[in-house]
Design an enzyme around this catalytic site. Structure first.
Site, mmCIF file in Angstrom:
data_model
loop_
_atom_site.group_PDB
_atom_site.id
_atom_site.type_symbol
_atom_site.label_atom_id
_atom_site.label_comp_id
_atom_site.label_asym_id
_atom_site.label_seq_id
_atom_site.Cartn_x
_atom_site.Cartn_y
_atom_site.Cartn_z
ATOM 1 N N GLY A 58 44.085 59.909 -5.859
ATOM 2 C CA GLY A 58 43.856 61.325 -5.575
ATOM 3 C C GLY A 58 44.733 62.168 -6.470
ATOM 4 N N CYS A 85 46.837 53.762 -6.718
ATOM 5 C CA CYS A 85 47.423 54.973 -7.285
ATOM 6 C C CYS A 85 47.995 55.871 -6.179
ATOM 7 C CB CYS A 85 46.394 55.690 -8.152
ATOM 8 S SG CYS A 85 47.149 56.899 -9.234
ATOM 9 N N TYR A 86 47.399 57.028 -5.908
ATOM 10 C CA TYR A 86 47.941 57.867 -4.831
ATOM 11 C C TYR A 86 48.018 57.081 -3.525
ATOM 12 C CZ TYR A 86 48.652 61.589 -1.433
ATOM 13 O OH TYR A 86 49.160 62.357 -0.422
ATOM 14 N N HIS A 172 44.115 51.772 -11.948
ATOM 15 C CA HIS A 172 42.775 51.849 -11.347
ATOM 16 C C HIS A 172 41.945 50.602 -11.677
ATOM 17 C CE1 HIS A 172 42.979 55.964 -9.845
ATOM 18 N NE2 HIS A 172 43.771 56.181 -10.871
ATOM 19 N N GLU A 174 39.098 49.955 -10.529
ATOM 20 C CA GLU A 174 37.663 50.247 -10.378
ATOM 21 C C GLU A 174 37.011 50.768 -11.655
ATOM 22 O OE1 GLU A 174 40.230 51.856 -9.156
ATOM 23 O OE2 GLU A 174 39.913 53.988 -8.880
ATOM 24 N N GLY A 228 8.126 59.095 -7.044
ATOM 25 C CA GLY A 228 9.454 58.776 -7.575
ATOM 26 C C GLY A 228 10.040 57.582 -6.842
ATOM 27 N N ASP A 230 12.908 57.041 -5.137
ATOM 28 C CA ASP A 230 13.525 57.162 -3.814
ATOM 29 C C ASP A 230 12.487 57.293 -2.698
ATOM 30 O OD1 ASP A 230 15.712 57.167 -5.407
ATOM 31 O OD2 ASP A 230 16.176 59.292 -5.163
ATOM 32 N N SER A 231 11.514 58.162 -2.905
ATOM 33 C CA SER A 231 10.521 58.330 -1.836
ATOM 34 C C SER A 231 9.640 57.085 -1.719
ATOM 35 C CB SER A 231 9.691 59.600 -2.032
ATOM 36 O OG SER A 231 8.807 59.484 -3.114
ATOM 37 N N SER A 232 9.378 56.429 -2.833
ATOM 38 C CA SER A 232 8.534 55.221 -2.779
ATOM 39 C C SER A 232 9.227 54.106 -2.016
ATOM 40 C CB SER A 232 8.226 54.714 -4.187
ATOM 41 O OG SER A 232 7.605 55.720 -4.935
ATOM 42 N N LYS A 370 21.972 54.394 -6.214
ATOM 43 C CA LYS A 370 20.679 54.347 -6.915
ATOM 44 C C LYS A 370 20.299 52.937 -7.386
ATOM 45 C CE LYS A 370 17.283 56.782 -8.817
ATOM 46 N NZ LYS A 370 16.590 57.921 -8.188
#
Ligand code: XMP
Length: 514
Positions: A58, A85-86, A172, A174, A228, A230-232, A370
């Protein structure tokens, strides 16, 4: 709400720009995790029943008066904790160590000297490249903690409390700049927390189907299907759970690309037997857009028109109690984290439809990123080319036709756009770019074809590379592909006599032209 009964990691967010990346890395290791604001409280933390806790980085300094804090009882839950880190500085501060300001803010690569007898570094060589971004540093580890790593600038860059299984690292793990970061996180997940990597798309499908069935009972669900990803995927997943209790509404606005509307119907209605109502509202949208040239005005017309048509259609269906939506995890994090320090607030247009219709929302993808949605789509049997489609904006071709949107101009753009996509696919470039499309400009230019002078439209090819659409670089397509696209467009599309290539990055440009 969490439908998953798997092992899970809780990530407490202290506002680092990398917090989502921690979650990504953990999910990639097939472990389920959720990000919550640092201040959710001890009761919520206990209720979550984490198998491990990660404290994110952070921007704050623990020594400042307003620094975000947690209850030190977090360290007494008997659950392994990793502070990054933080997160590490906070841990040291709360547990009685000393945190001081480093002489200079350290940002960038550092050489870490790591002890292999720390579980986090097991199996790794002693010297590691890591990515640092911090101002404070640890001067003295708290009692019971042993320093396990150091860099030139941070003599205590890693600590562990072996008995309590609490770890802190200053760098980090990640980010991609820490090459062995994933291995260190996996050490935490598998050696320290003793997890088993049970988070797979198959297990997600099974638990989602069960919870959707339970929640929906014998009611009906509606879902707006755009074609699209996501909706599919949302529709496919809900259909697997409740079959014909799901009705999809496909509002055809006349602003889609070539063959797109028929592909939606043949894919989902014919192939997967999903109940779909296609509402052909193209004339309505086009008549509302008549004479409109301002980009924002176009959006203000298209959004509400969609809502009106959708609501009218929904009212015809009986016993509807739920509206399904393809909300993804990044949207959820953005809308909850404004309670925490990473104050990215996004307006949730999607909530609007549910509220207007007085329906409860079903958002089966709200825990997924996604790329997990894509993997889920493939697992559910969706074709690869559907799953890996480029993003396409809601207002469709209306914002790729600069100036007034007419039937004529739509037809010109559709043909040119189809040629661009066709050539990119044939030449192996479609998957290398984030988005590629044609933009029809509101200018005419002079040309010569055969012996005749022409005075026709100009079309711009736009192709960009990007990771998230926030920034983008124009794609360095090979000249011969651009040449082929240009000559095909001019010879196969009546109405265009000049093709240009857009070489603007974002920023300062945007991906779309409007
Ligand atoms: P820009 O043009 O802002 O686009 O760089 C970033 C991403 O967002 C998409 N985009 C939209 N999507 N409605 C949408 O659903 C919109 O009004 C809209 N405008 C831009 C764009 O295609 C790109 O992926």
């Amino acid at each position: 709400m969490n439908v998953i009964s798997h092992e899970k990691i809780l990530i407490l967010d202290f506002g680092s720009q990398y917090t989502q990346l921690i979650a990504r890395r953990i999910r990639e290791a097939h472990v389920y995790c959720e990000i919550h604001p640092f201040n959710i409280g001890m009761q919520a933390i206990r209720n979550f029943k984490p198998d491990g806790i990660i404290l994110s980085g952070g921007p704050s300094y623990v020594t400042e008066p307003d620094a975000p804090m947690i209850d030190r009882a977090v360290f007494d839950l008997g659950v392994p904790v990793l502070g990054i880190c933080y997160g590490m500085q906070l841990m040291v501060h709360l547990l009685g160590g000393e945190v001081g300001r480093a002489h200079s803010r350290e940002y960038g690569y550092a050489k870490l000297s790591a002890k292999a007898d720390c579980s986090l570094f097991a199996g790794l060589s002693e010297e590691q490249d890591v990515w640092m971004s911090h101002g404070d540093r640890i001067e003295k580890a708290p009692e019971g903690f042993t320093p396990m790593a150091s860099t030139d600038n941070a003599p205590v860059a890693g600590i562990q409390h072996a008995a309590k299984q609490i770890f802190g690292i200053q760098f980090h793990p990640e980010v991609a700049h820490t090459p062995n970061g994933p291995a260190m996180l996996e050490n935490f997940l598998f050696s320290v927390c003793k997890l088993t990597a049970d988070w797979t798309m198959r297990s997600f499908i099974e638990s989602s189907i069960e919870s959707i069935r339970k929640r929906v009972g014998d009611a009906n669900v509606i879902c707006g299907l755009s074609g699209g990803v996501d909706s599919s995927v949302t529709a496919m997943l809900i259909h697997s759970a409740i079959g014909d209790q799901l009705t999809c509404i496909f509002v055809y606005n006349g602003l889609l690309r070539q063959n797109e509307a028929s592909a939606v119907m043949s894919n989902y209605a014919d192939h997967f037997n999903i109940k779909i109502i296609k509402v052909d509202a193209a004339n309505l949208f086009l008549s509302k857009l008549k004479g409109i040239t301002d980009p924002q005005q176009k959006r203000k017309i298209i959004g509400p028109a969609f809502v009106d048509v959708f609501i009218a259609e929904t009212k015809k269906i009986k016993n509807v109690k739920f509206l399904a939506q393809g909300t993804l995890y990044p949207d959820v994090i953005e809308s909850v984290s404004h309670k925490g320090p990473s104050a990215v607030i996004k307006t949730h247009h999607n909530l609007e439809l549910g509220e207007l219709l007085h329906l409860d929302l079903i958002e089966p993808l709200r825990e997924l990123f996604k790329d997990e949605v894509r993997a889920l789509g493939e697992e559910l049997g969706l074709a690869k080319e559907l799953v890996w489609r480029h993003p396409f904006p809601g207002p469709g071709l209306a914002i790729r036709i600069l100036g007034e949107v007419t039937e004529d101009r739509l037809s010109i753009l559709r043909k040119a756009d189809a040629i661009i996509l066709d050539e990119l696919k044939k030449n192996g470039w479609y998957d290398k770019v984030w988005q590629a499309f044609g933009v029809l400009l509101p200018v005419k230019s002079v040309g010569v074809m055969g012996d005749e002078r022409t005075y026709e439209n100009v079309l711009a090819i736009r192709a960009v590379e990007s990771r998230d659409a926030m920034t983008a670089d124009w794609a360095k397509l090979p000249y011969d592909i651009i040449a082929k696209i240009s000559s095909r467009i001019i010879s196969e599309t009546r109405g265009i006599n000049r093709v240009v290539y857009d070489v603007t990055s974002k920023p300062p440009g945007t991906i779309e032209w409007e």
